[in-house]
Design an enzyme around this catalytic site. Structure first.
Site, short mmCIF file in Angstrom:
data_model
loop_
_atom_site.label_atom_id
_atom_site.label_comp_id
_atom_site.label_asym_id
_atom_site.label_seq_id
_atom_site.Cartn_x
_atom_site.Cartn_y
_atom_site.Cartn_z
N GLU A 69 -3.20 7.78 -5.94
CA GLU A 69 -3.30 6.67 -7.13
C GLU A 69 -4.52 7.16 -8.15
O GLU A 69 -5.38 7.24 -7.55
CB GLU A 69 -3.47 5.39 -7.06
N HIS A 93 0.08 2.82 -13.28
CA HIS A 93 -0.28 3.83 -12.70
C HIS A 93 -0.22 5.09 -13.58
O HIS A 93 -1.21 5.84 -13.52
CB HIS A 93 0.25 4.00 -11.23
N ARG A 119 1.03 -1.20 0.15
CA ARG A 119 0.04 -0.06 -0.07
C ARG A 119 0.88 1.36 -0.04
O ARG A 119 1.88 1.26 0.66
CB ARG A 119 -0.93 0.01 1.29
#
Length: 296
Positions: free
Chosen positions: A268, A288, A239
């Site tokens: 994100e 991403h 994370r």
């Protein structure tokens, strides 16, 4: 008939087909994160919610759902985006998918480790920028070897174990891990349980594979980076908020650590003007960046 709100239209089709005979589906139809105001408006009166990591389910959303909401299922192993304590207090069941991505994340973790340690991100950028020198330079873009190194795992759950198992063939000298307690399952991998500080000080590669919670949030801060070897490489596929991103940028920019390979960030998709993207020693997953271009 029961009703269920689904926050994504692009999940595997068998999932929708399995649910339709049992409940009326209200599916968000756009291939972007469901806006919060839409989530709040459409969850009212629903009996179930099927969501993903992108959906923040807190008291405000649960209040909007009224007393009809009985179950929340997330298509993810992690559930830090759901206020589990609030759900428990309201009698709402929460389900996740703990094993669905173990192998995929383990493979991606190793890909990032190899790409960062062997400076593939840096070399690719240098090539495109015309920095490849003529002739032969023995030290240019020389990377770090996993063989005879010390690997440190922050968290030795399913993914940590899967990564460690795959890395055994690379011939590392030592395998360390830290967490809430020692695990007997790690004994078969000759992994040694140590404190977080000891892991930082001894590891050549630090691999984050822990859950995000109040204890782990920003555990990689300025103090943590100062404890690491200046030659150390950080890999994070857990994370983004486990790492203080500003502190990471400063550590990479100042040379407190050698490099970082990241598949997760605090925000994100990562903004294209984020300082991390300006650093050659920060390898960021293309997924991403691509999603940032497509959806923003």
């Amino acid at each position: 008939m029961y009703s269920c709100l689904v926050t994504r239209p692009d999940l595997p089709q068998p999932l929708y087909e399995t649910l339709r005979p049992h409940c009326a589906l209200d599916v968000w139809q756009k291939p972007v994160i469901m806006p919060r105001d839409e989530l709040v408006a459409r969850i009212k009166g629903k009996h179930a919610l099927l969501c993903t990591l992108s959906d923040r389910i807190d008291a405000h959303v649960l209040d909007a759902a009224t007393d009809s909401l009985r179950v929340i299922a997330t298509i993810s192993a992690g559930f830090d985006h759901i206020d589990v304590n609030e759900c428990r207090a309201r009698g709402i069941k929460v389900g996740n998918t703990p094993d669905v991505l173990t192998d995929a994340v383990a493979e991606l973790t190793i890909a990032l480790l190899l790409a960062t340690s062997r400076r593939l991100f840096e070399a690719e950028k240098a090539l495109r920028n015309g920095e490849w020198m003529t002739g032969w330079n023995h030290l240019w873009m020389c990377g770090s070897s996993i063989k005879d190194s010390v690997l440190g795992f922050v968290g030795m759950g399913r993914i940590g174990m899967a990564v460690c198992q795959r890395l055994k063939s690379f011939g590392a000298k030592e395998y360390l891990y830290c967490g809430n307690s020692a695990k007997s399952s790690a004994d078969a991998l000759d992994a040694q349980f140590v404190s977080f500080d000891a892991l930082l000080e001894k590891s050549d590669f630090v691999i984050i594979s822990c859950l995000l919670n109040d204890k782990t949030r920003h555990m990689f801060d300025e103090k943590a980076f100062k404890r690491m070897k200046t030659s150390a490489i950080l890999i994070n596929t857990s994370r983004g908020a486990v790492v203080d991103q500003k502190a990471l940028y400063n550590a990479l920019n100042s040379g407190d650590i050698r490099g970082a390979g990241l598949d997760v960030m605090e925000v994100e998709p990562i903004p294209l003007d984020d300082p991390l993207l300006s650093l050659s020693n920060a390898g960021v997953s293309e997924l991403h960046i691509k999603s940032n271009i497509e959806f923003n």
